[in-house]
Design a protein around this motif. Structure first.
Motif, PDB file in Angstrom:
ATOM      1  N   GLU A   1       0.704  -1.112  -0.134  1.00 29.57           N
ATOM      2  CA  GLU A   1       0.074  -0.079  -0.045  1.00 29.57           C
ATOM      3  C   GLU A   1       1.058   1.508  -0.056  1.00 29.57           C
ATOM      4  O   GLU A   1       0.225   2.096  -0.457  1.00 29.57           O
ATOM      5  N   ARG A   2       2.080   1.226   0.558  1.00 31.66           N
ATOM      6  CA  ARG A   2       2.927   2.401   0.452  1.00 31.66           C
ATOM      7  C   ARG A   2       4.440   2.070   0.655  1.00 31.66           C
ATOM      8  O   ARG A   2       4.709   1.080   1.411  1.00 31.66           O
ATOM      9  N   LEU A   3       5.146   2.644  -0.321  1.00 27.50           N
ATOM     10  CA  LEU A   3       6.405   1.893  -0.619  1.00 27.50           C
ATOM     11  C   LEU A   3       7.236   3.327  -0.951  1.00 27.50           C
ATOM     12  O   LEU A   3       7.378   3.936  -2.111  1.00 27.50           O
ATOM     13  N   THR A   4       7.904   3.963   0.061  1.00 30.01           N
ATOM     14  CA  THR A   4       8.925   5.058  -0.090  1.00 30.01           C
ATOM     15  C   THR A   4      10.456   4.706   0.575  1.00 30.01           C
ATOM     16  O   THR A   4      10.344   3.704   1.305  1.00 30.01           O
ATOM     17  N   LYS A   5      11.096   5.513   0.489  1.00 27.98           N
ATOM     18  CA  LYS A   5      12.438   5.562   1.354  1.00 27.98           C
ATOM     19  C   LYS A   5      12.184   5.484   2.698  1.00 27.98           C
ATOM     20  O   LYS A   5      13.094   5.014   3.370  1.00 27.98           O
ATOM     21  N   ASP A   6      11.095   6.163   3.107  1.00 22.65           N
ATOM     22  CA  ASP A   6      10.785   6.360   4.584  1.00 22.65           C
ATOM     23  C   ASP A   6       9.792   5.570   5.033  1.00 22.65           C
ATOM     24  O   ASP A   6       9.743   5.039   6.456  1.00 22.65           O
ATOM     25  N   GLU A   7       8.819   4.999   4.316  1.00 24.82           N
ATOM     26  CA  GLU A   7       7.610   4.296   4.782  1.00 24.82           C
ATOM     27  C   GLU A   7       7.337   2.972   4.229  1.00 24.82           C
ATOM     28  O   GLU A   7       7.628   2.877   2.835  1.00 24.82           O
ATOM     29  N   TYR A   8       6.782   1.961   4.633  1.00 29.72           N
ATOM     30  CA  TYR A   8       6.445   0.686   4.006  1.00 29.72           C
ATOM     31  C   TYR A   8       5.070   0.441   4.763  1.00 29.72           C
ATOM     32  O   TYR A   8       5.137   0.272   5.947  1.00 29.72           O
ATOM     33  N   LEU A   9       4.122  -0.107   3.950  1.00 29.84           N
ATOM     34  CA  LEU A   9       2.721  -0.505   4.408  1.00 29.84           C
ATOM     35  C   LEU A   9       2.152  -1.811   3.567  1.00 29.84           C
ATOM     36  O   LEU A   9       2.388  -1.165   2.329  1.00 29.84           O
TER      37      LEU A   9
END
Length: 318
Positions: free
Chosen positions: A266-274
């Protein structure tokens, strides 16, 4: 103790005589325990959540009995490439004599009937899970090399048959089934980790890099899965379907390679993962016992969308 020595002697004699036969014949006669007899089959459906055994293919479409250049215990981990009317399948062969995996490929004109070709990559350690992908007109492969405690990148010098080692992306852990993805101009690597030799994978770590040949950094939320046999081990190529980013995971709670789950990122960035699980058939992608050879488990999927309402999936099962 005496009985075990007798059994070992019988097995040694059996393997010796099997080894004297022509390879094709030997692979027809080689006895393999049902728990280890993986083969490759085709499923189809309107989408990846509605897969059933193909009515067109003669399943399994590839097994150890098709191998012609080595004595093989099983075939597994299919990764597919479709180039117009040409189809290629890369997969693991477990070399019965060497007791380690090697990488081979097969070809097809229609995606249903397959011709085994030959082994294309072997090392002095186990290889499996040949994650093949293309980038900037070049072909690359990241096979599992857990025994070498590294994630290794290979590049095709003559696709699909010749490959050369490029570099170690990660080192120092028992990495299993590394799965790579280019998303939003960043390279992402999802990889299971075994705590020790023989221990099941219950952890997944996430790494990223701005370039394929760049410096790989562990994500601040890594490990993204901890203490779980359900979703920590990758189970095939990651896919972006419309607005869904999906990874596949082996469920090893019942036994190794029991079944496959689909996970939505659902979320994939260099700071977040979900992420969250996609519920289907009691959370599993496949229903066991739908074919004679898939009563025990299925642990890998790679699929190709044929059109907007139909996809073909390549799986391994036992």
């Amino acid at each position: 103790m005496r009985l075990s020595k007798i059994k070992a002697g019988i097995v040694a004699i059996y393997n010796y005589w099997i080894g004297l036969l022509p390879v094709k014949l030997a692979n027809q006669l080689l006895w393999i325990d049902r728990q280890s007899d993986w083969s490759i089959s085709i499923y189809e459906g309107a989408n990846v959540r509605e897969l059933q055994p193909s009515l067109v293919a003669s399943n399994p479409v590839l097994s150890r009995r098709d191998i012609t250049d080595t004595l093989g215990s099983f075939v597994a981990d299919p990764f597919m490439i479709r180039d117009q009317d040409n189809w290629l399948m890369f997969f693991e062969i477990f070399n019965h004599k060497q007791q380690r995996g090697e990488i081979a490929f097969a070809s097809s004109k229609d995606g249903y009937s397959w011709d085994y070709q030959h082994i294309i990559l072997s090392e002095d350690f186990h290889l499996s899970y040949p994650y093949v992908f293309q980038f900037e007109s070049n072909w690359y492969m990241i096979p599992e090399s857990c025994a070498a405690k590294s994630v290794r990148l290979y590049k095709a010098t003559k696709f699909p048959e010749q490959w050369e080692f490029v570099s170690e992306i990660l080192v120092g852990r028992r990495f299993v089934d590394a799965s790579i993805l280019n998303f939003n101009d960043v390279w992402w690597l999802f990889v299971g980790v075994e705590s020790a030799d023989g221990e099941p994978c219950n952890t997944m770590r996430l790494y990223y890099a701005d370039r394929l040949d760049g410096d790989w950094v562990e994500h601040p939320m890594s490990p993204i899965v901890k203490d779980s046999l359900e979703i920590s081990r990758p189970a095939g190529r990651m896919r972006q379907l419309d607005d869904l980013l999906i990874r596949f995971a082996q469920d090893c709670t019942v036994t190794y390679g029991h079944n496959v789950r689909a996970i939505q990122i659902e979320r994939l960035t260099k700071d977040e993962y979900l992420e969250s699980q996609i519920q289907s058939n009691d959370a599993y992608l496949f229903e066991l016992a739908t074919m004679p050879h898939n009563h025990i488990g299925m642990h890998h999927i790679d699929f190709i969308a044929l059109d907007v309402n139909r996809c073909i999936a390549y799986v391994d099962s036992r």
